[in-house]
Every structure is written in C-alpha cells, then in structure tokens.
Design an enzyme around this catalytic site. Structure first.
Site, PDB file in Angstrom:
ATOM      1  N   LYS A   8       0.853  -1.184   0.000  1.00 57.22           N
ATOM      2  CA  LYS A   8       0.000   0.000   0.000  1.00 57.22           C
ATOM      3  C   LYS A   8       0.889   1.234   0.000  1.00 57.22           C
ATOM      4  O   LYS A   8       2.064   1.190   0.400  1.00 57.22           O
ATOM      5  CB  LYS A   8      -0.955   0.015   1.189  1.00 57.22           C
ATOM      6  CG  LYS A   8      -0.300  -0.024   2.571  1.00 57.22           C
ATOM      7  CD  LYS A   8       0.229   1.307   3.075  1.00 57.22           C
ATOM      8  CE  LYS A   8       0.897   1.206   4.432  1.00 57.22           C
ATOM      9  NZ  LYS A   8       1.684   2.424   4.787  1.00 57.22           N
ATOM     10  N   ASP A 132      -2.447  -1.796  11.139  1.00 55.86           N
ATOM     11  CA  ASP A 132      -2.893  -1.591   9.763  1.00 55.86           C
ATOM     12  C   ASP A 132      -3.211  -2.888   9.038  1.00 55.86           C
ATOM     13  O   ASP A 132      -3.615  -2.870   7.879  1.00 55.86           O
ATOM     14  CB  ASP A 132      -1.875  -0.775   8.968  1.00 55.86           C
ATOM     15  CG  ASP A 132      -0.510  -1.441   8.901  1.00 55.86           C
ATOM     16  OD1 ASP A 132      -0.284  -2.416   9.632  1.00 55.86           O
ATOM     17  OD2 ASP A 132       0.344  -0.963   8.119  1.00 55.86           O
TER      18      ASP A 132
END
Length: 267
Positions: A8, A132
């Site tokens: 990401k 996360d």
C-alpha cells in the site's frame, strides 16, 4: 494455494495528536498498489515456514505469516501446512509489506481450511497482529484514523495513472521518523480528497513525516524531487519512509535517468 499480498501507499499522512498511551493518532489514506509478495500454502506433515527473495532476518516463528497461522490454530483445529513466502516488498519502506502478508495469510487460510470466517471476523484477527493489518482484508482505498486501525471508505481511483515506487538502499526506523514530529490538526481534510483534482494535491496533501525524515535523510527528499522532475503529477513519501512514490499520467521511458544509481524502482 497461492496468493499475492500487495503493498500500500499512504496518500497524505497527518500526525494529529499524541495519546496518553504514548501512541499517536493519525489520519491517512491507504491505497493498494500492484507491488506484491507471493505466498504459497501446501499440505505437510508438520507446520513450517520458509522464505526466499529479500532476506528475512528473523526466526520463522516470528514472521507475521506464521503468527497468522498460529492465531487461527488457537481457535480452530488446523492441519499441518508448509508456508513459503517469496519476499518482494522491501522492509522499512512504509509500504505495509509485513501487514499485507499477515492479512493475506488469514484470508488464504480461511479459504484453504473452509473456516467460513466473515470479513469482519478476519479483520478482528488481523487487528491482533498489527494496527494496519485489517486494511488488507478488504484491500480497498480507505481513510484510516486512530492509530491507523479505524477505517472509512474513500472514493479514490488511480487506475488511469501509473504509480511508481522508488526506494534508496536503506530503511527508516519508526523512532527516527517520529524524532522531530510535532502533532497538529491538519489544514486539509483527507476525506474531501475526491473533490480535488490530483494536480492540486501537491499543495495540500502532505505527509507529516517528511518534515522529520527529510532533514535526516536528504536522499529521500531528493528522490521525491526527481520524481517531480520526471513528470509526476503527485509525489510523496509513503508512511514513515524510506520509499517514495510518484503518480504519473504518462510514465517516461527514461525514468531511471532521473534517479541516482543504486535506487530500487517498482512499477
């Protein structure tokens, strides 16, 4: 069974405030990109973990993929498997590679063993591994806040652009990144980013860690500037570094000529 845990990037990253528990509240947008590891699971007589690609300097039992298996094995009667991870996403780059590996492992093991866990249940398991990690369960553009563990959907689509990630041959540790951070309320609300043309992101979408990291590692700031010179419409450090990404409408054929030698380029 094989899966491809992808990295990401962070589009904007605001360090909003320091919490009583010592952590910091953040606001950022997680955006999934193509750069990916490879994770394979096969039946075995005893459970094991191995790796290839980028060297993993840690005991197999401490890898987040193995931890994902152990977490599920604590609640379900899982048979023995061999897990092999081919590591492509670099460490210490702000790209979430370890978290992606763990989350994709949870999803794959859910399918492999037919556990029937919902996305919400998988996110709960993922949260026990890292803040996360839950993002990678649904793996969609997401506004993250809190310590990066609370999510809202956000409408961003970069499919018409090319995203290039560059990384110097070193990493940035989290303590180094936080060294000179001064938490503050952001001037721009990242939840409104879909109302802003990407050409205007440069002036308002900031990564607060750049103010701390760039003075310590001017090579990273130089990479960001080089991406703009090469024609990026937006460039930023991802997470707390050391990777920098550029978003291009049209990728130059001679991109490597803009960058210093020894730089890793991921497209």
């Amino acid at each position: 069974m094989i899966t491809f845990p992808n990295a990401k990037i962070n589009i904007g990253l605001n360090v909003v405030e320091k919490r009583p528990d010592g952590y910091h509240n953040l606001e950022t947008i997680f955006y999934p990109v193509k750069l990916a590891d490879v994770l394979e699971v096969v039946d075995a007589e005893e459970t094991s973990f191995s790796s290839s690609g980028i060297e993993i300097d840690a005991a197999p039992e401490s890898n987040l993929v193995y931890k994902a298996y152990s977490l599920l094995a604590g609640d379900f009667n899982l048979s023995a498997i061999k897990m092999h991870l081919h590591k492509v996403i670099p460490f210490g780059a702000g790209l979430g590679g370890g978290s992606a590996d763990a989350a994709f492992a949870l999803k794959m093991l859910n399918d492999y063993f037919g556990l029937g866990l919902t996305s919400a249940q998988l996110e709960d398991y993922a949260a026990r591994i890292g803040a996360d990690c839950p993002f990678f369960i649904q793996n969609k553009p997401t506004f993250a806040y809190g310590i990066g563990d609370r999510f809202k959907p956000v409408n961003i689509d970069l499919s018409a652009y090319e995203v290039v990630i560059v990384k110097p041959p070193f990493s940035v540790g989290t303590p180094q990144a936080y060294q000179n951070i001064v938490p503050a309320k952001p001037e721009f609300n990242l939840l409104e980013i879909d109302q802003l043309p990407i050409e205007e992101w440069k002036s308002v979408v900031k990564n607060d860690f750049e103010k701390s990291v760039f003075p310590q590692f001017p090579e990273i700031e130089n990479l960001k500037n080089k991406l703009y010179e090469a024609g990026a419409v937006y460039a930023s450090m991802s997470g707390s570094g050391s990777a920098v990404y550029g978003i291009f409408r049209h990728l130059p054929t001679n991109l490597d000529k803009y960058l210093p030698k020894g730089i890793f380029i991921y497209r």
